[in-house]
Motif scaffolding. Structure first.
Motif, PDB file in Angstrom:
ATOM      1  N   LEU A 132     -33.705  -3.932  10.747  1.00  0.00           N
ATOM      2  CA  LEU A 132     -33.070  -3.580   9.466  1.00  0.00           C
ATOM      3  C   LEU A 132     -34.061  -2.961   8.482  1.00  0.00           C
ATOM      4  O   LEU A 132     -33.724  -2.018   7.764  1.00  0.00           O
ATOM      5  CB  LEU A 132     -32.404  -4.807   8.847  1.00  0.00           C
ATOM      6  CG  LEU A 132     -31.140  -5.273   9.558  1.00  0.00           C
ATOM      7  CD1 LEU A 132     -30.660  -6.601   8.990  1.00  0.00           C
ATOM      8  CD2 LEU A 132     -30.050  -4.222   9.476  1.00  0.00           C
ATOM      9  N   ILE A 133     -35.265  -3.490   8.439  1.00  0.00           N
ATOM     10  CA  ILE A 133     -36.288  -2.927   7.544  1.00  0.00           C
ATOM     11  C   ILE A 133     -36.553  -1.469   7.902  1.00  0.00           C
ATOM     12  O   ILE A 133     -36.595  -0.594   7.018  1.00  0.00           O
ATOM     13  CB  ILE A 133     -37.580  -3.762   7.602  1.00  0.00           C
ATOM     14  CG1 ILE A 133     -37.366  -5.115   6.914  1.00  0.00           C
ATOM     15  CG2 ILE A 133     -38.759  -3.003   6.979  1.00  0.00           C
ATOM     16  CD1 ILE A 133     -38.439  -6.145   7.200  1.00  0.00           C
ATOM     17  N   PHE A 134     -36.692  -1.182   9.180  1.00  0.00           N
ATOM     18  CA  PHE A 134     -36.981   0.199   9.570  1.00  0.00           C
ATOM     19  C   PHE A 134     -35.756   1.102   9.466  1.00  0.00           C
ATOM     20  O   PHE A 134     -35.899   2.305   9.242  1.00  0.00           O
ATOM     21  CB  PHE A 134     -37.636   0.249  10.948  1.00  0.00           C
ATOM     22  CG  PHE A 134     -39.045  -0.278  10.908  1.00  0.00           C
ATOM     23  CD1 PHE A 134     -40.030   0.405  10.182  1.00  0.00           C
ATOM     24  CD2 PHE A 134     -39.380  -1.465  11.535  1.00  0.00           C
ATOM     25  CE1 PHE A 134     -41.325  -0.090  10.105  1.00  0.00           C
ATOM     26  CE2 PHE A 134     -40.679  -1.964  11.460  1.00  0.00           C
ATOM     27  CZ  PHE A 134     -41.651  -1.272  10.749  1.00  0.00           C
ATOM     28  N   VAL A 135     -34.562   0.537   9.571  1.00  0.00           N
ATOM     29  CA  VAL A 135     -33.357   1.332   9.296  1.00  0.00           C
ATOM     30  C   VAL A 135     -33.350   1.748   7.826  1.00  0.00           C
ATOM     31  O   VAL A 135     -33.056   2.904   7.496  1.00  0.00           O
ATOM     32  CB  VAL A 135     -32.071   0.550   9.669  1.00  0.00           C
ATOM     33  CG1 VAL A 135     -30.835   1.211   9.076  1.00  0.00           C
ATOM     34  CG2 VAL A 135     -31.935   0.443  11.184  1.00  0.00           C
ATOM     35  N   VAL A 136     -33.696   0.817   6.945  1.00  0.00           N
ATOM     36  CA  VAL A 136     -33.734   1.121   5.506  1.00  0.00           C
ATOM     37  C   VAL A 136     -34.764   2.207   5.207  1.00  0.00           C
ATOM     38  O   VAL A 136     -34.473   3.171   4.494  1.00  0.00           O
ATOM     39  CB  VAL A 136     -34.016  -0.161   4.679  1.00  0.00           C
ATOM     40  CG1 VAL A 136     -34.326   0.178   3.227  1.00  0.00           C
ATOM     41  CG2 VAL A 136     -32.835  -1.117   4.765  1.00  0.00           C
ATOM     42  N   THR A 137     -35.960   2.089   5.764  1.00  0.00           N
ATOM     43  CA  THR A 137     -36.985   3.101   5.478  1.00  0.00           C
ATOM     44  C   THR A 137     -36.648   4.434   6.144  1.00  0.00           C
ATOM     45  O   THR A 137     -36.959   5.499   5.595  1.00  0.00           O
ATOM     46  CB  THR A 137     -38.388   2.618   5.907  1.00  0.00           C
ATOM     47  OG1 THR A 137     -38.383   2.267   7.293  1.00  0.00           O
ATOM     48  CG2 THR A 137     -38.826   1.420   5.070  1.00  0.00           C
ATOM     49  N   TRP A 138     -35.976   4.388   7.294  1.00  0.00           N
ATOM     50  CA  TRP A 138     -35.521   5.617   7.962  1.00  0.00           C
ATOM     51  C   TRP A 138     -34.538   6.352   7.061  1.00  0.00           C
ATOM     52  O   TRP A 138     -34.675   7.542   6.804  1.00  0.00           O
ATOM     53  CB  TRP A 138     -34.892   5.233   9.291  1.00  0.00           C
ATOM     54  CG  TRP A 138     -34.402   6.363  10.162  1.00  0.00           C
ATOM     55  CD1 TRP A 138     -34.611   7.709  10.002  1.00  0.00           C
ATOM     56  CD2 TRP A 138     -33.626   6.231  11.351  1.00  0.00           C
ATOM     57  NE1 TRP A 138     -34.009   8.414  11.018  1.00  0.00           N
ATOM     58  CE2 TRP A 138     -33.398   7.520  11.872  1.00  0.00           C
ATOM     59  CE3 TRP A 138     -33.102   5.144  12.038  1.00  0.00           C
ATOM     60  CZ2 TRP A 138     -32.661   7.741  13.030  1.00  0.00           C
ATOM     61  CZ3 TRP A 138     -32.385   5.373  13.200  1.00  0.00           C
ATOM     62  CH2 TRP A 138     -32.163   6.658  13.679  1.00  0.00           C
ATOM     63  N   PHE A 139     -33.544   5.616   6.551  1.00  0.00           N
ATOM     64  CA  PHE A 139     -32.565   6.233   5.667  1.00  0.00           C
ATOM     65  C   PHE A 139     -33.197   6.695   4.362  1.00  0.00           C
ATOM     66  O   PHE A 139     -32.812   7.731   3.814  1.00  0.00           O
ATOM     67  CB  PHE A 139     -31.388   5.297   5.400  1.00  0.00           C
ATOM     68  CG  PHE A 139     -30.286   5.434   6.403  1.00  0.00           C
ATOM     69  CD1 PHE A 139     -29.358   6.461   6.305  1.00  0.00           C
ATOM     70  CD2 PHE A 139     -30.185   4.553   7.464  1.00  0.00           C
ATOM     71  CE1 PHE A 139     -28.340   6.601   7.235  1.00  0.00           C
ATOM     72  CE2 PHE A 139     -29.182   4.681   8.408  1.00  0.00           C
ATOM     73  CZ  PHE A 139     -28.255   5.713   8.295  1.00  0.00           C
ATOM     74  N   ALA A 140     -34.178   5.954   3.857  1.00  0.00           N
ATOM     75  CA  ALA A 140     -34.872   6.394   2.639  1.00  0.00           C
ATOM     76  C   ALA A 140     -35.463   7.785   2.857  1.00  0.00           C
ATOM     77  O   ALA A 140     -35.332   8.673   2.002  1.00  0.00           O
ATOM     78  CB  ALA A 140     -35.947   5.391   2.244  1.00  0.00           C
ATOM     79  N   GLY A 141     -36.107   7.970   3.998  1.00  0.00           N
ATOM     80  CA  GLY A 141     -36.665   9.279   4.316  1.00  0.00           C
ATOM     81  C   GLY A 141     -35.596  10.340   4.458  1.00  0.00           C
ATOM     82  O   GLY A 141     -35.738  11.463   3.959  1.00  0.00           O
ATOM     83  N   LEU A 142     -34.491   9.993   5.126  1.00  0.00           N
ATOM     84  CA  LEU A 142     -33.407  10.963   5.320  1.00  0.00           C
ATOM     85  C   LEU A 142     -32.693  11.293   4.014  1.00  0.00           C
ATOM     86  O   LEU A 142     -32.138  12.383   3.863  1.00  0.00           O
ATOM     87  CB  LEU A 142     -32.406  10.448   6.361  1.00  0.00           C
ATOM     88  CG  LEU A 142     -32.910  10.418   7.801  1.00  0.00           C
ATOM     89  CD1 LEU A 142     -31.877   9.770   8.708  1.00  0.00           C
ATOM     90  CD2 LEU A 142     -33.263  11.820   8.290  1.00  0.00           C
ATOM     91  N   PHE A 143     -32.689  10.352   3.074  1.00  0.00           N
ATOM     92  CA  PHE A 143     -32.078  10.632   1.770  1.00  0.00           C
ATOM     93  C   PHE A 143     -32.981  11.529   0.916  1.00  0.00           C
ATOM     94  O   PHE A 143     -32.499  12.384   0.184  1.00  0.00           O
ATOM     95  CB  PHE A 143     -31.811   9.334   0.994  1.00  0.00           C
ATOM     96  CG  PHE A 143     -30.697   8.491   1.542  1.00  0.00           C
ATOM     97  CD1 PHE A 143     -29.638   9.041   2.236  1.00  0.00           C
ATOM     98  CD2 PHE A 143     -30.719   7.124   1.360  1.00  0.00           C
ATOM     99  CE1 PHE A 143     -28.608   8.254   2.738  1.00  0.00           C
ATOM    100  CE2 PHE A 143     -29.701   6.323   1.844  1.00  0.00           C
ATOM    101  CZ  PHE A 143     -28.647   6.884   2.536  1.00  0.00           C
TER     102      PHE A 143
END
Length: 182
Positions: free
Chosen positions: A12-23
């Motif tokens: 979940l932590i890396f999903v959040v940071t992945w989406f942060a980058g994609l946003f």
């Protein structure tokens, strides 16, 4: 199995940071594209800084996060293969494939802009920026509701969200047209 929740938390932590980058990366693309239309020396200064910011975000945060999120997800499925028997998980994995395709296309835009090739408009990038939002909504509803049938309602909700975002985009475009500094 006692470490399952630790793996889930890391996923979940890396999903959040992945989406942060994609946003954030498409927003940097918007600024980069707009910087190309500025006069010198402002153009060169802005483009150089924005390219550096995009490079760091993309290579240090977004790509590693996507790889780690995917790795931990695979680990979770290995530990709990029963999830693959669930219909909602099939739909979720389809959205994950869509997310990966979105990232790969975003990577093409990244490479173009790193080579100073402007092939899209800043308005297009503003719309592109919403792609990850739609996928995030779909995946979160699927994971929380755990129902392949209820995801239909989620898709309808996503379409409504899309319509609202488009209306907001048009409104913001009109405001920017009247006041470029808005």
């Amino acid at each position: 199995m006692e470490y399952y929740n630790y793996i889930k938390a890391l996923h979940l932590i890396f999903v959040v940071t992945w989406f942060a980058g994609l946003f954030y990366i498409p927003r940097l693309f918007v600024y980069q594209i707009e910087a190309f239309h500025k006069p010198s020396p402002e153009k060169e200064i802005l483009v150089k800084q924005l390219k550096l910011m995009a490079k760091r975000l993309w290579n240090i945060i977004t790509w590693p996060s996507s790889i780690l999120a995917t790795g931990f997800a695979i680990w979770l499925i290995i530990l709990q293969p029963i999830w693959l028997e669930q219909a909602w998980m099939h739909v979720k994995l389809a959205f994950v494939v869509l997310l990966i395709l979105y990232q790969l296309k975003t990577h093409q835009y990244y490479k173009q802009l790193q080579r100073d090739e402007v092939k899209t408009t800043s308005n297009f990038m503003r719309l592109w920026n919403e792609g990850a939002t739609f996928i995030l909504f779909a995946v979160v509803f699927l994971v929380i509701l755990k129902s392949a049938i209820n995801w239909v309602f989620g898709v309808v909700g996503i379409l409504v969200l899309g319509i609202l975002l488009m209306l907001g985009f048009k409104l913001y475009k009109n405001i920017r047209h009247k006041n470029p500094d808005a």
